[in-house]
Write a protein that holds these residues in place. Structure first.
Motif, PDB file in Angstrom:
ATOM      1  N   ASN A   1       0.838  -1.195   0.000  1.00 31.77           N
ATOM      2  CA  ASN A   1       0.000   0.000   0.000  1.00 31.77           C
ATOM      3  C   ASN A   1       0.879   1.253   0.000  1.00 31.77           C
ATOM      4  O   ASN A   1       1.734   1.423   0.871  1.00 31.77           O
ATOM      5  CB  ASN A   1      -0.910   0.021   1.231  1.00 31.77           C
ATOM      6  N   PHE A   2       0.669   2.087  -1.015  1.00 27.87           N
ATOM      7  CA  PHE A   2       1.360   3.363  -1.098  1.00 27.87           C
ATOM      8  C   PHE A   2       0.315   4.478  -1.018  1.00 27.87           C
ATOM      9  O   PHE A   2      -0.830   4.295  -1.405  1.00 27.87           O
ATOM     10  CB  PHE A   2       2.141   3.484  -2.409  1.00 27.87           C
TER      11      PHE A   2
ATOM     12  N   GLY B   1       5.496  -3.975  -5.737  1.00 25.94           N
ATOM     13  CA  GLY B   1       6.739  -3.231  -5.867  1.00 25.94           C
ATOM     14  C   GLY B   1       6.439  -1.771  -6.130  1.00 25.94           C
ATOM     15  O   GLY B   1       5.292  -1.369  -6.359  1.00 25.94           O
ATOM     16  N   PRO B   2       7.451  -0.939  -6.141  1.00 27.15           N
ATOM     17  CA  PRO B   2       7.223   0.507  -6.280  1.00 27.15           C
ATOM     18  C   PRO B   2       6.635   0.938  -7.638  1.00 27.15           C
ATOM     19  O   PRO B   2       5.987   1.966  -7.714  1.00 27.15           O
ATOM     20  CB  PRO B   2       8.626   1.099  -6.074  1.00 27.15           C
TER      21      PRO B   2
ATOM     22  N   ASP C   1       1.627  -0.717   7.186  1.00 26.70           N
ATOM     23  CA  ASP C   1       1.746  -1.726   6.134  1.00 26.70           C
ATOM     24  C   ASP C   1       3.197  -2.154   5.957  1.00 26.70           C
ATOM     25  O   ASP C   1       3.501  -3.345   5.781  1.00 26.70           O
ATOM     26  CB  ASP C   1       1.191  -1.156   4.823  1.00 26.70           C
ATOM     27  N   ALA C   2       4.109  -1.183   6.014  1.00 26.81           N
ATOM     28  CA  ALA C   2       5.537  -1.519   5.865  1.00 26.81           C
ATOM     29  C   ALA C   2       6.014  -2.395   7.014  1.00 26.81           C
ATOM     30  O   ALA C   2       6.812  -3.340   6.830  1.00 26.81           O
ATOM     31  CB  ALA C   2       6.362  -0.242   5.784  1.00 26.81           C
ATOM     32  N   LEU C   3       5.542  -2.106   8.232  1.00 21.94           N
ATOM     33  CA  LEU C   3       5.942  -2.913   9.384  1.00 21.94           C
ATOM     34  C   LEU C   3       5.403  -4.336   9.274  1.00 21.94           C
ATOM     35  O   LEU C   3       6.112  -5.314   9.566  1.00 21.94           O
ATOM     36  CB  LEU C   3       5.449  -2.257  10.673  1.00 21.94           C
ATOM     37  N   VAL C   4       4.167  -4.482   8.831  1.00 20.58           N
ATOM     38  CA  VAL C   4       3.578  -5.813   8.673  1.00 20.58           C
ATOM     39  C   VAL C   4       4.361  -6.611   7.640  1.00 20.58           C
ATOM     40  O   VAL C   4       4.649  -7.810   7.834  1.00 20.58           O
ATOM     41  CB  VAL C   4       2.096  -5.693   8.283  1.00 20.58           C
ATOM     42  N   ARG C   5       4.721  -5.963   6.501  1.00 24.16           N
ATOM     43  CA  ARG C   5       5.501  -6.672   5.480  1.00 24.16           C
ATOM     44  C   ARG C   5       6.870  -7.096   6.023  1.00 24.16           C
ATOM     45  O   ARG C   5       7.373  -8.192   5.732  1.00 24.16           O
ATOM     46  CB  ARG C   5       5.674  -5.797   4.243  1.00 24.16           C
TER      47      ARG C   5
END
Length: 805
Positions: free
Chosen positions: A642-643, A661-662, A732-736
């Motif tokens: 998610n961005f 990906g980005p 979201d970044a922490l979960v990934r």
């Protein structure tokens, strides 16, 4: 194509009633768009005589009439017409009649204190003309009490037939009569072409544009007297909506509708030298009969004299050279213009006319001499004058087409078994020439052999749409009746049918069904937008050079504008909750992009149980729809990232994108930007999203199949971790990061709590994550769990996370 029943019967000798004719027209492919009988709206109006006419006691301009309508009981009528007088015979509307011009229902009423029982009518009130200065005056011997429509011959139904572009022969009443005669509904009357004894040489005309005007025939008539058309001609033209102008002009319109042959009449006094059909010159202009000035160019055919252009060839004549009331010498033009040139000219000038509609379909190239003779006869018969010899410049395309036809091909192609004799009768009655056996051959063992039973069918000059034997089959079947074509299923091939849908189509089907199952209604919008709407979502790459409307000029770069317009229309009509989706294409320089778009507006339904009130949609509702539709499309939703940087159509901070990906953006979603919502007239919170189906990675094409699913033998283990992270850190970044700490043991990780407050440092937040661990062939030991936990804490530390005590 409009014509009256009586007009049709001038070409077709038939006893068939109107209903039978209409049914047969539809059966042979000439679709009836409508039928209108003028007598229907005049049924309540009778012929009446004014017995007395006395001044109104309370009004100077009104009279009190006593009217005899034929039933023996005179009626009192108040009338303001200046020509009302005793003894006048006119048209009377009884109580309950509806006045055609304004829809007023006549009833007994008091006018200035005097009772009035109906109305004596003017021509305008009955829509029979523009005269409104007085009431209609009929001959003194007109039968009092008879229905006016019957006495005036207005009981003549007007039939409106839709003519397809390939049926140029039916752009005249005679062509329609020919089809009906071939279908067995009567006999086609012979066309009388009167001989014309010309005096003196023909006019100076020529064609210098053989590509646009291969043939230009003309004749002069000197000493004519123009005026009003005879009643029979004016009546027929008015019945189909053509306004009578003058005898000379009405003759050309009558022949065009009657025989499908457009003509033009020039006032010779306005011409300077001879007439020539040539290509236009850049900058030349002509003031057309519709009062508009048109600029022609080298791609158009014009008719000009030595000084000016007088006619946009085959489309519309010029105003200053047309026939006038004072015209005494005329030149009658009967030319053949190529359909392609007429169509291109009409499109360039955006000019339509009855003549263009016929020439661009293709008029009969063999009817120039006969058409000119019929027009000359009518001019001399109705206007007098002396005709000249004809001038024939150029030659029309008259090469006949001959088709080798086997009658057995009818049942082979269409499945309708029509006897050969009946096929021959049909084709002959349609104007085709059928002769003997054609020289048709096949080969057997390398030697030619004759094929008996074939015909040589010559196509009539007025049927340029017939090119081969399948067209002949179509003609036979059409006249026999399309309802006789049997419904025959296609043969079923043995075995399992191979799939016909492409992988892309299968994906779209799954997405469409999933959206509908989730309560969204499908919308189908135009693929075009206005420039303003396109600019609201970033602008479009494809702009149409010749749009049908300025509001449909840009190929859409997004599905949102169409969906938002549809949402506004629904909410304007009282919808409290709108859930729409659309599956379509977006258009860019790189090509088309398959996309799913949706809009959620208004209130959620049903109402929330917590408050008893309906709740507004949120960005999380939009995200839920996006994830569900991506899953249906086969996207790896478990790997999505998610961005927060959605496009400018969405509200900053309340929107996002889902990516692999980005760089690979699969979808964007969120609350609509307030400015965009305002532009489309939407109030309240509106959420939306777009899923880019073309960006979803396809399945790998390998020769290996996925291993069969085997449920784990051991029970999963769940552990909860709470990390204190900076407030700006995305969950979201922490979960990934946590999920990737041990890809073999960790099968899932999800956020279940966010906490700020006592015990958490200011500027930070606590994120609680549930981690699911799945043992393989043996259970986890405590050392295994400790090692996995350490790996999780280490992964969180890389993002600034500290395990909360």
């Amino acid at each position: 194509m409009k014509f009256t029943l009586s007009w049709l019967k001038t070409h077709l000798a038939t006893d068939a009633d109107l209903a039978t004719i209409l049914k047969k027209l539809n059966a042979i492919g000439l679709e009836v768009d409508g039928v209108d009988n003028p007598a229907d709206k005049l049924a309540a109006f009778k012929i009446a005589r004014v017995l007395t006419a006395d001044p109104h006691p309370q009004a100077d301009k009104l009279q009190v009439l006593t009217v005899d309508q034929g039933d023996g009981t005179p009626l009192q009528v108040v009338c303001g017409a200046p020509n009302a007088r005793a003894g006048l015979v006119g048209v009377f509307g009884t109580e309950g009649a509806v006045v055609p011009s304004n829809g007023m229902v006549l009833k007994k009423t008091a006018i200035r204190g005097v009772d009035s029982n109906g109305m004596m009518c003017s021509s305008r009130e009955l829509e029979l003309g523009d005269d409104h200065d007085g009431i209609i005056e009929l001959p003194g011997d007109a039968p009092v009490g008879q229905a006016y429509a019957d006495w005036a011959g207005l009981n003549d139904p007007v039939i409106d037939v839709s003519i397809t572009p390939n049926r140029q022969d039916c752009m005249g009443v005679r062509g329609i009569a020919r089809d009906l005669a071939a279908a067995g509904l009567g006999t086609l009357n012979a066309l009388i072409v009167p001989p014309i004894a010309g005096v003196g040489p023909g006019p100076d005309v020529r064609t210098d544009d053989a590509e646009g005007c291969p043939a230009f025939y003309a004749r002069t008539v000197r000493g004519v007297k123009n005026g009003q058309s005879p009643d029979w001609m004016a009546k027929q033209l008015k019945a189909i909506g053509q306004k009578p102008i003058s005898t000379l002009v009405d003759i050309t319109n009558y022949i065009m509708i009657d025989l499908g042959r457009p003509l033009h009449v020039y006032d010779m006094a306005s011409l300077k030298g001879g007439l020539v059909a040539r290509k236009g010159k850049a900058g030349e202009q002509v003031l057309a009969l519709n009062g508009k000035t048109y600029t022609v160019d080298e791609t158009m055919t014009v008719i000009a004299d030595d000084e000016a252009v007088h006619d946009i060839g085959g489309i519309m004549g010029g105003e200053h050279s047309g026939a006038q009331d004072s015209t005494t010498d005329v030149l009658i033009e009967c030319a053949y213009f190529t359909p392609e040139r007429i169509a291109m000219t009409g499109q360039k000038l955006t000019l339509t006319s009855d003549a263009r509609g016929r020439f661009e379909r293709g008029v009969d190239p063999a009817f120039l001499d006969d058409g000119l003779s019929i027009a000359t006869f009518l001019v001399t018969h109705l206007c007098g004058g002396t005709p000249s010899e004809p001038t024939r410049a150029g030659s029309p395309p008259l090469t006949p087409k001959v088709i080798d036809y086997d009658p057995d091909q009818c049942v082979a192609l269409a499945g309708v078994d029509v006897p050969a004799d009946e096929q021959k009768r049909i084709l002959t009655n349609l104007g085709f020439t059928v002769t003997g056996e054609a020289a048709s051959f096949d080969y057997q063992d390398g030697m030619p052999i004759s094929l008996p039973g074939h015909w040589a069918v010559t196509v009539p000059s007025w049927r340029r749409d017939v090119d081969g034997w399948p067209d002949l089959v179509e003609e036979v079947v059409r006249i026999v009746g399309l309802d006789h074509v049997p419904s025959t299923p296609l043969p079923r091939v043995p075995g399992v049918a191979r799939p016909t849908a492409t992988p892309e189509q299968l994906v779209e089907r799954r997405v469409r069904r999933t959206a509908a199952a989730r309560g969204l209604s499908e919308a189908i919008n135009w693929s075009f937008l206005s420039e303003k709407e396109a600019a609201s979502v970033g602008g479009g790459d494809w702009v149409l050079a010749n749009p049908i409307s300025e509001d449909l000029k840009v190929m859409r770069p997004s599905l949102l504008p169409g969906l938002l317009s549809a949402t506004r229309r629904n909410m304007d009509r009282g919808a409290s909750s709108v859930r729409l989706f659309e599956l379509g294409r977006r258009y860019f320089k790189q090509g088309e992009r398959a996309t799913v778009g949706f809009v959620l507006a208004g209130d959620q339904s049903p109402r929330g149980w917590q408050t008893g009130k309906a709740q507004a949609f949120s960005a999380y509702d939009a995200k839920g729809e996006v994830v569900a539709l991506l899953a249906a499309a086969g996207a790896p939703v478990a790997n999505l990232q998610n961005f927060g940087d959605a496009s400018g159509a969405y509200h900053p901070g309340q929107s996002g994108t889902l990516r692999l990906g980005p760089k690979v953006v699969l979808a964007e979603y969120g609350v609509l930007h307030p400015a965009l919502a305002k532009q489309f007239g939407l109030n309240g919170t509106v959420v939306a999203g777009e899923i880019f189906l073309d960006a979803i990675p396809g399945k790998r094409k390998s020769g290996f199949m996925r291993a069969p699913y085997a449920p784990p033998a051991l029970q999963a283990v769940k552990r909860d971790f709470a990390f204190v992270v900076p407030e700006q850190q995305e969950a979201d970044a922490l979960v990934r990061a946590v999920k990737g700490a041990d890809k073999k043991a960790i099968v899932d990780a999800r956020l279940f709590d966010v906490f700020t407050g006592p015990g958490v440092e200011e500027g930070h937040k606590s994120l609680a994550i549930e981690v699911t661990l799945q043992p393989g062939d043996k259970s986890f030991t405590q050392d295994d769990l400790d090692a996995i936990s350490a790996a999780i804490v280490k992964a969180a530390q890389k993002l600034g996370g500290v395990l909360r005590g």
